[in-house]
Write a protein that holds these residues in place. Sequence first.
Motif, PDB file in Angstrom:
ATOM      1  N   UNK A 268      81.459  28.996 -26.527  1.00  0.00           N
ATOM      2  CA  UNK A 268      80.748  27.925 -27.228  1.00  0.00           C
ATOM      3  C   UNK A 268      80.129  28.440 -28.531  1.00  0.00           C
ATOM      4  N   UNK A 269      79.573  29.651 -28.487  1.00  0.00           N
ATOM      5  CA  UNK A 269      78.967  30.223 -29.690  1.00  0.00           C
ATOM      6  C   UNK A 269      80.029  30.507 -30.741  1.00  0.00           C
ATOM      7  N   UNK A 270      81.176  31.030 -30.321  1.00  0.00           N
ATOM      8  CA  UNK A 270      82.256  31.306 -31.275  1.00  0.00           C
ATOM      9  C   UNK A 270      82.762  30.004 -31.907  1.00  0.00           C
ATOM     10  N   UNK A 271      82.875  28.966 -31.096  1.00  0.00           N
ATOM     11  CA  UNK A 271      83.301  27.668 -31.642  1.00  0.00           C
ATOM     12  C   UNK A 271      82.295  27.158 -32.670  1.00  0.00           C
ATOM     13  N   UNK A 272      80.995  27.348 -32.389  1.00  0.00           N
ATOM     14  CA  UNK A 272      79.961  26.892 -33.318  1.00  0.00           C
ATOM     15  C   UNK A 272      80.020  27.678 -34.622  1.00  0.00           C
ATOM     16  N   UNK A 273      80.261  28.974 -34.525  1.00  0.00           N
ATOM     17  CA  UNK A 273      80.372  29.811 -35.726  1.00  0.00           C
ATOM     18  C   UNK A 273      81.568  29.378 -36.573  1.00  0.00           C
ATOM     19  N   UNK A 274      82.706  29.152 -35.915  1.00  0.00           N
ATOM     20  CA  UNK A 274      83.898  28.745 -36.649  1.00  0.00           C
ATOM     21  C   UNK A 274      83.705  27.380 -37.307  1.00  0.00           C
ATOM     22  N   UNK A 275      83.038  26.474 -36.608  1.00  0.00           N
ATOM     23  CA  UNK A 275      82.774  25.152 -37.190  1.00  0.00           C
ATOM     24  C   UNK A 275      81.859  25.278 -38.406  1.00  0.00           C
ATOM     25  N   UNK A 276      80.872  26.158 -38.310  1.00  0.00           N
ATOM     26  CA  UNK A 276      79.952  26.363 -39.445  1.00  0.00           C
ATOM     27  C   UNK A 276      80.705  26.961 -40.631  1.00  0.00           C
ATOM     28  N   UNK A 277      81.572  27.919 -40.380  1.00  0.00           N
ATOM     29  CA  UNK A 277      82.339  28.544 -41.459  1.00  0.00           C
ATOM     30  C   UNK A 277      83.246  27.518 -42.143  1.00  0.00           C
ATOM     31  N   UNK A 278      83.887  26.684 -41.345  1.00  0.00           N
ATOM     32  CA  UNK A 278      84.806  25.691 -41.912  1.00  0.00           C
ATOM     33  C   UNK A 278      84.079  24.626 -42.720  1.00  0.00           C
ATOM     34  N   UNK A 279      82.776  24.473 -42.503  1.00  0.00           N
ATOM     35  CA  UNK A 279      82.019  23.449 -43.223  1.00  0.00           C
ATOM     36  C   UNK A 279      81.329  23.978 -44.484  1.00  0.00           C
ATOM     37  N   UNK A 280      81.476  25.275 -44.781  1.00  0.00           N
ATOM     38  CA  UNK A 280      80.795  25.851 -45.945  1.00  0.00           C
ATOM     39  C   UNK A 280      81.248  25.136 -47.224  1.00  0.00           C
ATOM     40  N   UNK A 281      80.299  24.719 -48.084  1.00  0.00           N
ATOM     41  CA  UNK A 281      80.652  24.019 -49.326  1.00  0.00           C
ATOM     42  C   UNK A 281      80.989  25.017 -50.435  1.00  0.00           C
ATOM     43  N   UNK A 282      82.177  25.575 -50.365  1.00  0.00           N
ATOM     44  CA  UNK A 282      82.554  26.656 -51.278  1.00  0.00           C
ATOM     45  C   UNK A 282      83.250  26.110 -52.528  1.00  0.00           C
ATOM     46  N   UNK A 283      82.663  26.288 -53.706  1.00  0.00           N
ATOM     47  CA  UNK A 283      83.314  25.811 -54.932  1.00  0.00           C
ATOM     48  C   UNK A 283      84.632  26.536 -55.177  1.00  0.00           C
ATOM     49  N   UNK A 284      85.647  25.813 -55.585  1.00  0.00           N
ATOM     50  CA  UNK A 284      86.908  26.422 -55.972  1.00  0.00           C
ATOM     51  C   UNK A 284      87.832  26.796 -54.842  1.00  0.00           C
ATOM     52  N   UNK A 285      87.420  26.616 -53.602  1.00  0.00           N
ATOM     53  CA  UNK A 285      88.278  26.945 -52.463  1.00  0.00           C
ATOM     54  C   UNK A 285      89.072  25.709 -52.080  1.00  0.00           C
TER      55      UNK A 285
END
Length: 294
Positions: A268-285
């Motif tokens: 569950x923690x790994x899923x939460x980390x991956x979801x957080x990473x995928x939601x990062x508002x990264x300019x230019x990506x």
Amino acid sequence: MPRAALLSINARVEGTKPSTWEDPSLVQVWGPRFSAYVVAERDVAIFTLGRLPEDGKGRGVAEELAIRLHAHLAGRRMTYGEAGRGLGEQPNRLRYAAPTATVLIRWDGARQPTVWTAPRPNVDPRDARLELARRYLHVFGPAMPGAFAQWAGISPREGSSAFEALRGSLTGVRTPVGDAWILTRDEPSFRAAPGPVAQARLLPSGDAYFLLQGADRELLVPDADRRRSLWTPRVWPGGLLVEGEIVGTWRRANETVTIQTWRRLTRAARDAVEAEAESLPLPGVQGRIVVRWD
């Protein structure tokens, strides 16, 4: 840096977008330790005048350089390299004018910062210094004057003077690494039971959550080996926060986020980390964020 500030905002504010760091309510300054800071426009005086040297020589250097820069720019904006050469100064020296609160910058972390000047806020430097100390204690406390001085980039004497002026609004506390101070008005929050925490957050390099020095780092990360992996001699990695505890580090290269954990995480923690990473508002990506577990 500004793009790190974007991720710090994202960790705390819902709805953060890639352009949020350029919101009109925010400005950039050379703040504590002459690093680039994104601050609220209304707080410019606190993070600049709050660091104006008290000694005549240091203050004179800052104000004389600010006057020369203002005259040279004459309402224009230019890279700090151009501005420095125009004044016959090494460009990095322009940072010494920042504590006058008249120098603003824009930097995206890649090209040279653009600089321009603005009217000086009608704020007493001493009042700004005391408010800067309050802000520091509220975010980093328990703390001591020396740690405040190191963070702010001011002299130890100036740090001690600020804490002494605030003495009537401070409460002494004991911590596992020694005696320190907190704001008296913050005591209830220290005594309160912990509230709900986010499942996972990716804090960028230099985030205020772990922008600590010396023994204060032991309060956040007791294990010495783990401290060395978070606070490295060069560019720090980001901090991986899971349910309110730093449990590892992370770095990013384009669309790939590499995470190194200090202990085994639940699914569950790994899923939460991956979801957080995928939601990062990264300019230019452009592509989808990919998480690599190291």
